[in-house]
Design a protein around this motif. Sequence first.
Motif, PDB file in Angstrom:
ATOM      1  N   ALA A  24       5.518   4.658   2.616  1.00  0.00           N
ATOM      2  CA  ALA A  24       5.888   6.113   2.854  1.00  0.00           C
ATOM      3  C   ALA A  24       6.368   5.743   4.059  1.00  0.00           C
ATOM      4  CB  ALA A  24       4.537   6.881   2.237  1.00  0.00           C
ATOM      5  N   ASN A  25       6.108   5.135   5.378  1.00  0.00           N
ATOM      6  CA  ASN A  25       6.040   4.583   6.569  1.00  0.00           C
ATOM      7  C   ASN A  25       7.621   4.107   6.555  1.00  0.00           C
ATOM      8  OD1 ASN A  25       3.827   5.925   7.403  1.00  0.00           O
ATOM      9  ND2 ASN A  25       2.975   4.083   7.797  1.00  0.00           N
ATOM     10  N   HIS A  26       7.602   2.956   5.394  1.00  0.00           N
ATOM     11  CA  HIS A  26       8.668   2.293   5.084  1.00  0.00           C
ATOM     12  C   HIS A  26       9.911   2.922   4.729  1.00  0.00           C
ATOM     13  CE1 HIS A  26      11.976  -1.175   4.593  1.00  0.00           C
ATOM     14  NE2 HIS A  26      11.892  -0.557   3.595  1.00  0.00           N
ATOM     15  N   SER A  35       0.529  -1.076  -0.016  1.00  0.00           N
ATOM     16  CA  SER A  35      -0.205  -0.215   0.178  1.00  0.00           C
ATOM     17  C   SER A  35       0.853   1.097  -0.484  1.00  0.00           C
ATOM     18  CB  SER A  35      -0.884  -0.166   1.322  1.00  0.00           C
ATOM     19  OG  SER A  35      -0.082   0.549   1.939  1.00  0.00           O
ATOM     20  N   LEU A  36       0.361   2.408  -0.318  1.00  0.00           N
ATOM     21  CA  LEU A  36       0.889   3.740  -0.088  1.00  0.00           C
ATOM     22  C   LEU A  36       2.068   4.064   0.994  1.00  0.00           C
ATOM     23  CD1 LEU A  36       1.511   5.809  -2.167  1.00  0.00           C
ATOM     24  CD2 LEU A  36      -0.314   7.167  -1.930  1.00  0.00           C
ATOM     25  N   ILE A  37       0.494   3.781   2.057  1.00  0.00           N
ATOM     26  CA  ILE A  37       0.972   4.264   3.242  1.00  0.00           C
ATOM     27  C   ILE A  37       2.569   3.587   3.687  1.00  0.00           C
ATOM     28  CG2 ILE A  37      -1.172   3.075   4.533  1.00  0.00           C
ATOM     29  CD1 ILE A  37      -0.062   6.674   5.293  1.00  0.00           C
ATOM     30  N   ALA A  44       4.168  12.200  -1.380  1.00  0.00           N
ATOM     31  CA  ALA A  44       6.372  11.887  -3.024  1.00  0.00           C
ATOM     32  C   ALA A  44       6.115  10.722  -2.930  1.00  0.00           C
ATOM     33  CB  ALA A  44       7.228  12.462  -1.181  1.00  0.00           C
ATOM     34  N   MET A  45       5.887   9.557  -2.822  1.00  0.00           N
ATOM     35  CA  MET A  45       5.954   8.431  -2.842  1.00  0.00           C
ATOM     36  C   MET A  45       5.221   8.520  -3.786  1.00  0.00           C
ATOM     37  SD  MET A  45       7.439   5.312  -1.936  1.00  0.00           S
ATOM     38  CE  MET A  45       8.546   5.771  -0.082  1.00  0.00           C
ATOM     39  N   LYS A  46       4.105   8.587  -3.729  1.00  0.00           N
ATOM     40  CA  LYS A  46       3.258   8.565  -4.874  1.00  0.00           C
ATOM     41  C   LYS A  46       4.424   9.117  -6.130  1.00  0.00           C
ATOM     42  CE  LYS A  46      -1.827   8.879  -6.273  1.00  0.00           C
ATOM     43  NZ  LYS A  46      -2.520   9.136  -5.975  1.00  0.00           N
TER      44      LYS A  46
END
Length: 76
Positions: free
Chosen positions: A22-24, A17-19, A31-33
């Motif tokens: 992003a957390n990793h 998942s995007l979240i 920004a991850m997107k």
Amino acid sequence: MILIALKNYLQINHRASLIDMANHFNVAPAAMKGMLEHWIRKGKVRCLEGSRCQQGCCCPTEVAYLEIYEWIEKTS
């Protein structure tokens, strides 16, 4: 450098998942997107959008939780 790390992460996990990504990588989901767009343009990643249940009891409200990205290139 983080693009290669992102590539390795998705190749190992296949989907995330995007979240979670992003957390990793400790970056904002937006920004991850943007980084994922690089791999989508190259045809290596696709976005699989999840859906919420209709009862409103268990699903997060942020879209970042529902966007799932999948590595689609075969590794040899």
